[in-house]
Design an enzyme around this catalytic site. Structure first.
Site, PDB file in Angstrom:
ATOM      1  N   ASP A  94       0.870  -1.185   0.000  1.00 20.07           N
ATOM      2  CA  ASP A  94       0.000   0.000   0.000  1.00 20.07           C
ATOM      3  C   ASP A  94       0.905   1.232   0.000  1.00 20.07           C
ATOM      4  OD1 ASP A  94      -2.379   1.586   0.323  1.00 20.07           O
ATOM      5  OD2 ASP A  94      -1.930   1.787   2.445  1.00 20.07           O
ATOM      6  N   SER A  95       0.307   2.386  -0.203  1.00 20.38           N
ATOM      7  CA  SER A  95       1.087   3.624  -0.114  1.00 20.38           C
ATOM      8  C   SER A  95       1.577   3.846   1.320  1.00 20.38           C
ATOM      9  CB  SER A  95       0.217   4.811  -0.526  1.00 20.38           C
ATOM     10  OG  SER A  95      -0.892   4.905   0.351  1.00 20.38           O
ATOM     11  N   TYR A 140      -0.812   8.365  -2.332  1.00 18.31           N
ATOM     12  CA  TYR A 140      -0.856   8.141  -3.785  1.00 18.31           C
ATOM     13  C   TYR A 140      -2.058   8.885  -4.403  1.00 18.31           C
ATOM     14  CZ  TYR A 140       2.468   4.096  -3.903  1.00 18.31           C
ATOM     15  OH  TYR A 140       3.564   3.282  -3.859  1.00 18.31           O
ATOM     16  N   CYS A 150      -4.335  -1.393  -2.093  1.00 16.33           N
ATOM     17  CA  CYS A 150      -4.493   0.051  -2.221  1.00 16.33           C
ATOM     18  C   CYS A 150      -5.433   0.285  -3.403  1.00 16.33           C
ATOM     19  CB  CYS A 150      -3.124   0.677  -2.501  1.00 16.33           C
ATOM     20  SG  CYS A 150      -3.170   2.441  -2.831  1.00 16.33           S
ATOM     21  N   GLU A 159      -2.292   8.149   8.777  1.00 13.89           N
ATOM     22  CA  GLU A 159      -0.821   8.088   8.708  1.00 13.89           C
ATOM     23  C   GLU A 159      -0.157   8.860   9.848  1.00 13.89           C
ATOM     24  OE1 GLU A 159       1.315   6.413   6.747  1.00 13.89           O
ATOM     25  OE2 GLU A 159      -0.258   5.470   5.564  1.00 13.89           O
ATOM     26  N   CYS A 184     -11.028   2.976   0.163  1.00 12.91           N
ATOM     27  CA  CYS A 184      -9.602   3.235   0.410  1.00 12.91           C
ATOM     28  C   CYS A 184      -9.237   2.389   1.623  1.00 12.91           C
ATOM     29  CB  CYS A 184      -9.379   4.720   0.695  1.00 12.91           C
ATOM     30  SG  CYS A 184      -7.732   5.088   1.372  1.00 12.91           S
ATOM     31  N   HIS A 204      -7.156   2.701   3.899  1.00 12.66           N
ATOM     32  CA  HIS A 204      -6.891   3.411   5.162  1.00 12.66           C
ATOM     33  C   HIS A 204      -8.179   3.596   5.976  1.00 12.66           C
ATOM     34  CE1 HIS A 204      -3.044   4.590   3.340  1.00 12.66           C
ATOM     35  NE2 HIS A 204      -2.660   5.030   4.524  1.00 12.66           N
TER      36      HIS A 204
HETATM   37  N1  DGL Z   1      -4.812   3.034   0.977  1.00 14.92           N
HETATM   38  C1  DGL Z   1      -4.783   3.739  -0.272  1.00 14.92           C
HETATM   39  C2  DGL Z   1      -6.055   3.426  -1.043  1.00 14.92           C
HETATM   40  O1  DGL Z   1      -6.638   2.394  -0.797  1.00 14.92           O
HETATM   41  C3  DGL Z   1      -4.341   5.068   0.064  1.00 14.92           C
HETATM   42  C4  DGL Z   1      -4.499   6.178  -0.804  1.00 14.92           C
HETATM   43  C5  DGL Z   1      -3.435   7.209  -0.796  1.00 14.92           C
HETATM   44  O2  DGL Z   1      -2.261   6.904  -0.595  1.00 14.92           O
HETATM   45  O3  DGL Z   1      -3.829   8.333  -1.083  1.00 14.92           O
HETATM   46  O4  DGL Z   1      -6.488   4.119  -1.923  1.00 14.92           O
END
Ligand code: DGL
Length: 262
Positions: free
Chosen positions: A11-12, A43, A74, A152, A184, A186
């Site tokens: 993931d990011s 991301y 992600c 984060e 998402c 997160h």
């Molecule tokens: N967890 C990512 C997603 O599912 C994070 C997005 C991000 O880094 O902006 O989209």
């Protein structure tokens, strides 16, 4: 390829831990290598080309660690890069699917919402899925501005977080939604807070269980499912700082983990 090789997941940042947790619980014999690209997080606002480059770099790393399959935990990276990854690498890839289908099927008010990043909403996958499955419902979309940052930075329990969420979902409540799809990885960390600001009738849909079911199916199909390993290992690599990763891991698991800052 052999079934004893680890599963790669990335993931990011720490969002993919919500998928990792489901993976550990559902496939307890698998060793797993998680990559958090914290140095490049988020991301969401990045261009497709950049997300493809970042995702390829992470995939190269996971494959160099001998992973047998890669879960793109992600939604944003799935939206921008999964087609590229599938056509440029021979390993199987599992992506995050926006769970519009179950939400639309089960909606009584015929009004549902998806909360995701800008990058996810711009992706072809989201557009196709919503056109296919949300014909009979009103589909409301909302960019979860600031939410990745909250997770984060470890600010989930901050007083301000509830106010921020309350503002975000206000217009969705006015649309009489009864399902909120978390688009998402997160966002499931915010589920308890979201429940506080949403009416009781709103069901929060996390696609992680469905994604892990799909992972099992694909592993079975390739003869790569490991049912025997009684001491799987759980490694974590980050391109940035690991403070929040460590903190969240403590909250979600009692398993022994190894965490490495690259
Ligand atoms: N967890 C990512 C997603 O599912 C994070 C997005 C991000 O880094 O902006 O989209």
């Amino acid at each position: 390829m052999h079934n004893t090789q680890p599963i790669g997941i990335f993931d990011s940042g720490v969002g993919g831990l919500t998928v990792w947790k489901e993976l550990v619980n559902s496939l307890p014999n698998e060793s797993i290598i998680y990559y958090a690209d914290n140095n490049n997080c988020p991301y969401g606002p990045k261009k497709k080309k950049e997300i493809i480059e970042l995702s390829s770099r992470v995939v190269d790393f996971l494959l160099s660690k001998n992973c047998k399959i890669v879960i793109v935990a992600c939604n944003t990276a799935t939206a921008s890069a999964i087609e590229y990854l599938r056509s440029n690498y021979s390993a199987p890839f599992i992506g995050m699917e926006p769970a519009v289908k179950p939400a639309a099927l089960n909606s009584k008010t015929k009004s549902i919402a998806v909360l995701a990043t800008e990058g996810t909403f711009n992706g072809k996958l989201y557009i196709e899925t919503s056109q296919k499955y949300a014909k009979d419902v009103e589909l409301n979309v909302k960019v979860g501005n600031g939410l990745v940052d909250i997770v984060e930075k470890g600010l989930v329990d901050d007083l301000e977080t509830e106010n921020h969420l309350s503002q975000l979902v206000k217009s969705l409540i006015e649309k009489n939604i009864d399902h909120l799809v978390l688009g998402c990885t997160h966002y499931p960390f915010l589920t308890e807070k979201l429940k506080k600001v949403l009416p009781d009738k709103v069901e929060i849909v996390d696609p992680a269980p469905a994604v892990i079911k799909q992972t099992r199916r694909v592993l079975e199909q390739f003869g790569l499912l490991n049912m025997q390993n009684l001491s799987p290992s759980y490694e974590f690599y980050s391109s940035g700082k690991t403070k929040i990763l460590k903190q969240l891991l403590k909250e979600i698991t009692t398993k022994k983990t190894t965490i490495i800052e690259l």
